[in-house]
Every structure is written in C-alpha cells, then in structure tokens.
Design an enzyme around this catalytic site. Structure first.
Site, PDB file in Angstrom:
ATOM      1  N   GLY A 125       1.921 -25.161  -9.676  1.00  0.00           N
ATOM      2  CA  GLY A 125       1.528 -23.987  -8.901  1.00  0.00           C
ATOM      3  C   GLY A 125       1.328 -24.230  -7.412  1.00  0.00           C
TER       4      GLY A 125
ATOM      5  N   ASN B  33       3.500 -23.584  -5.166  1.00  0.00           N
ATOM      6  CA  ASN B  33       4.023 -22.375  -4.503  1.00  0.00           C
ATOM      7  C   ASN B  33       3.023 -21.227  -4.615  1.00  0.00           C
ATOM      8  OD1 ASN B  33       6.851 -22.628  -3.325  1.00  0.00           O
ATOM      9  ND2 ASN B  33       7.035 -23.723  -5.275  1.00  0.00           N
TER      10      ASN B  33
ATOM     11  N   ILE C 273      13.926 -18.568 -18.758  1.00  0.00           N
ATOM     12  CA  ILE C 273      14.986 -17.651 -18.327  1.00  0.00           C
ATOM     13  C   ILE C 273      14.675 -16.277 -18.904  1.00  0.00           C
ATOM     14  CG2 ILE C 273      17.454 -17.132 -18.545  1.00  0.00           C
ATOM     15  CD1 ILE C 273      17.961 -20.147 -18.419  1.00  0.00           C
TER      16      ILE C 273
ATOM     17  N   HIS D  79      13.969 -21.257  -5.632  1.00  0.00           N
ATOM     18  CA  HIS D  79      14.744 -22.319  -6.282  1.00  0.00           C
ATOM     19  C   HIS D  79      14.879 -23.490  -5.304  1.00  0.00           C
ATOM     20  CE1 HIS D  79      17.563 -24.116  -9.061  1.00  0.00           C
ATOM     21  NE2 HIS D  79      18.300 -24.434  -7.999  1.00  0.00           N
TER      22      HIS D  79
ATOM     23  N   ASP E 225      19.719 -17.705 -11.358  1.00  0.00           N
ATOM     24  CA  ASP E 225      19.914 -18.096  -9.948  1.00  0.00           C
ATOM     25  C   ASP E 225      21.088 -17.393  -9.266  1.00  0.00           C
ATOM     26  OD1 ASP E 225      17.750 -19.854 -10.197  1.00  0.00           O
ATOM     27  OD2 ASP E 225      19.037 -21.477 -10.875  1.00  0.00           O
TER      28      ASP E 225
HETATM   29  C1  GAR Z   1       9.338 -25.760  -7.437  1.00  0.00           C
HETATM   30  O1  GAR Z   1      10.031 -26.777  -6.784  1.00  0.00           O
HETATM   31  C2  GAR Z   1      10.256 -24.590  -7.736  1.00  0.00           C
HETATM   32  O2  GAR Z   1      11.185 -24.338  -6.721  1.00  0.00           O
HETATM   33  C3  GAR Z   1      10.940 -25.072  -8.978  1.00  0.00           C
HETATM   34  O3  GAR Z   1       9.915 -25.695  -9.720  1.00  0.00           O
HETATM   35  C4  GAR Z   1       8.913 -26.202  -8.836  1.00  0.00           C
HETATM   36  C5  GAR Z   1       7.565 -25.628  -9.233  1.00  0.00           C
HETATM   37  O4  GAR Z   1       6.536 -26.197  -8.488  1.00  0.00           O
HETATM   38  N1  GAR Z   1      11.562 -24.007  -9.677  1.00  0.00           N
HETATM   39  C6  GAR Z   1      12.711 -24.136 -10.319  1.00  0.00           C
HETATM   40  O5  GAR Z   1      13.310 -25.172 -10.428  1.00  0.00           O
HETATM   41  C7  GAR Z   1      13.243 -22.849 -10.954  1.00  0.00           C
HETATM   42  N2  GAR Z   1      14.632 -22.972 -11.252  1.00  0.00           N
HETATM   43  P1  GAR Z   1       5.113 -25.500  -8.361  1.00  0.00           P
HETATM   44  O6  GAR Z   1       4.650 -25.158  -9.781  1.00  0.00           O
HETATM   45  O7  GAR Z   1       4.258 -26.572  -7.757  1.00  0.00           O
HETATM   46  O8  GAR Z   1       5.238 -24.289  -7.478  1.00  0.00           O
END
Ligand code: GAR
Length: 205
Positions: free
Chosen positions: A16, A18, A97, A114, A155
């Site tokens: 989490g 992001n 998905i 992504h 995507d």
């Molecule tokens: C992030 O790098 C995000 O872009 C990726 O997973 C990570 C989650 O990190 N998402 C994907 O690969 C989706 N295809 P977070 O939980 O620390 O935000």
C-alpha cells in the site's frame, strides 16, 4: 477540498505505498476534488489496511478464495462499493484481474497504476516484481510507470499519465521497483487521481 468531493475507493492487495502517496496527496491538497472514502483489500494481511486504519479510512476485505464461483468476486466488490456510494475506483497494487461486468459498471471511473511504460512489460502475468525482472532481463535502459483507465483487457485501457525512470548499472528487481515507485508511481498516481476526479466533478454539475 471542494464541497461534495468525488467518493474514491482504493483497491489494494499488499504494502500500500501507493495508497500512502494518495493519503498524503489528499492531506497536502494535491487531491482536491476527491476523498478516499474506502480502502478495499483482496488480502486480509495487506499492510495497506494498517495505513487505512491509521488514516481513519473505512476498510473492507473481499478475498477471491471466499468467492470462487465465476463472477461472485466482482459481485461482492460491487455490492460493497455501491453501499459506500463510491464514484471512482483506483487500483493501487490490486493483484486481481477484474471481469467485464465490473469494468463496464465503472467505465471511465476506474484507473490503475502499472510499474512499466505500457505497452512494455504489461498484461496477464506482469505484476509487482515480475515487471521489473522482465525489464532487467530484456536489458531496457529506460522504464517507468503508467496510470491508465481499466477495461476488461489487462493493462490495455487508455493511458492517462506516464513517467520514465532510468535503469542503473547493477540494478536488481528490488532496487528498480523502489526507484520506479519513488520517481514515478507516487508522483503520477496522485496527479492522475486529481485529474480524473476533477473531470467527474465537473461532469456532475
Ligand atoms: C506497485 O508497484 C504497483 O504499480 C504494482 O504493484 C505494486 C504495489 O505496491 N501493480 C501492478 O503490478 C499491477 N499490475 P504498493 O502496494 O506498495 O502500492
């Protein structure tokens, strides 16, 4: 923050970071037209849930395991989102998905971050560290992150924002993942959320 901001749900499965960037952006006024009103996790142990508790944001958990019949997982998600009157869905490290029923229901109101420059290293099977492993083994010199609308093809929805990141000599998937997050994802995701929220807000007037 405007009056009656757009109600945002952030869908998560893991750390989490992001989500953390979005919480900070709301506090700092970068996100003005939206309010994070729900954090929905597909994983009961996701650290993202802790971040939500600390920020006082309501949470919900829906696992794939408890909804194995086709379509039931999406139905459970929609029910929770509708009950919370969610208007905009942000996938932030959500590792499931979503089928057409769901993406149609939130057409132009669902976005994803992504960790590559789409159309490179994306689609089914490209998620998390795997994306960075693929970029390094291909030998690309530039990678980055993309925020895009979500449709039924993984995507493949229209791109909203991208930011590039240089690959360094000696990068590992882990060092690259961190740099892509710091330099790209945590910057463009909050900006894209504000952009789309402002558009939805104006379209409601
Ligand atoms: C992030 O790098 C995000 O872009 C990726 O997973 C990570 C989650 O990190 N998402 C994907 O690969 C989706 N295809 P977070 O939980 O620390 O935000």
């Amino acid at each position: 923050m405007v009056d009656n901001p757009i109600k945002i749900a952030v869908l998560v499965s893991g750390g989490g970071t992001n989500l953390g960037a979005l919480i900070n952006a709301e506090r700092n006024g970068i996100i003005k037209h939206g309010k994070i009103s729900l954090v929905l996790s597909s994983n009961p142990r996701a650290y993202a849930l802790q971040r939500a508790y600390e920020a006082g944001i309501p949470t919900a958990i829906v696992t794939r395991k408890s909804h194995e019949e086709p379509g039931k997982f999406e139905e459970a998600l929609i029910e929770i989102l509708e009950r919370a009157e969610i208007e905009f869905v942000v996938l932030a490290g959500f590792m499931c998905i979503l089928g057409r029923n769901f993406t149609k229901r939130y057409e132009n109101r669902i976005i994803n971050v992504h960790p590559s420059l789409i159309p490179s290293f994306c689609g089914k099977g490209f998620y998390g560290l795997k994306v960075h492993e693929a970029a390094l083994s291909y030998g690309v010199k530039v990678t980055g992150a993309t925020v895009h609308y979500v449709n039924e093809i993984p995507d493949a929805g229209r791109i909203i924002m991208q930011k590039s990141v240089l690959i360094k000599e000696g990068d590992t998937p882990e060092t690259l993942q961190r740099r892509v997050m710091e330099q790209a994802e945590w910057k463009i995701l909050p900006k894209a959320v504000e952009k789309v929220c402002a558009e939805i807000f104006k379209s409601k007037k």
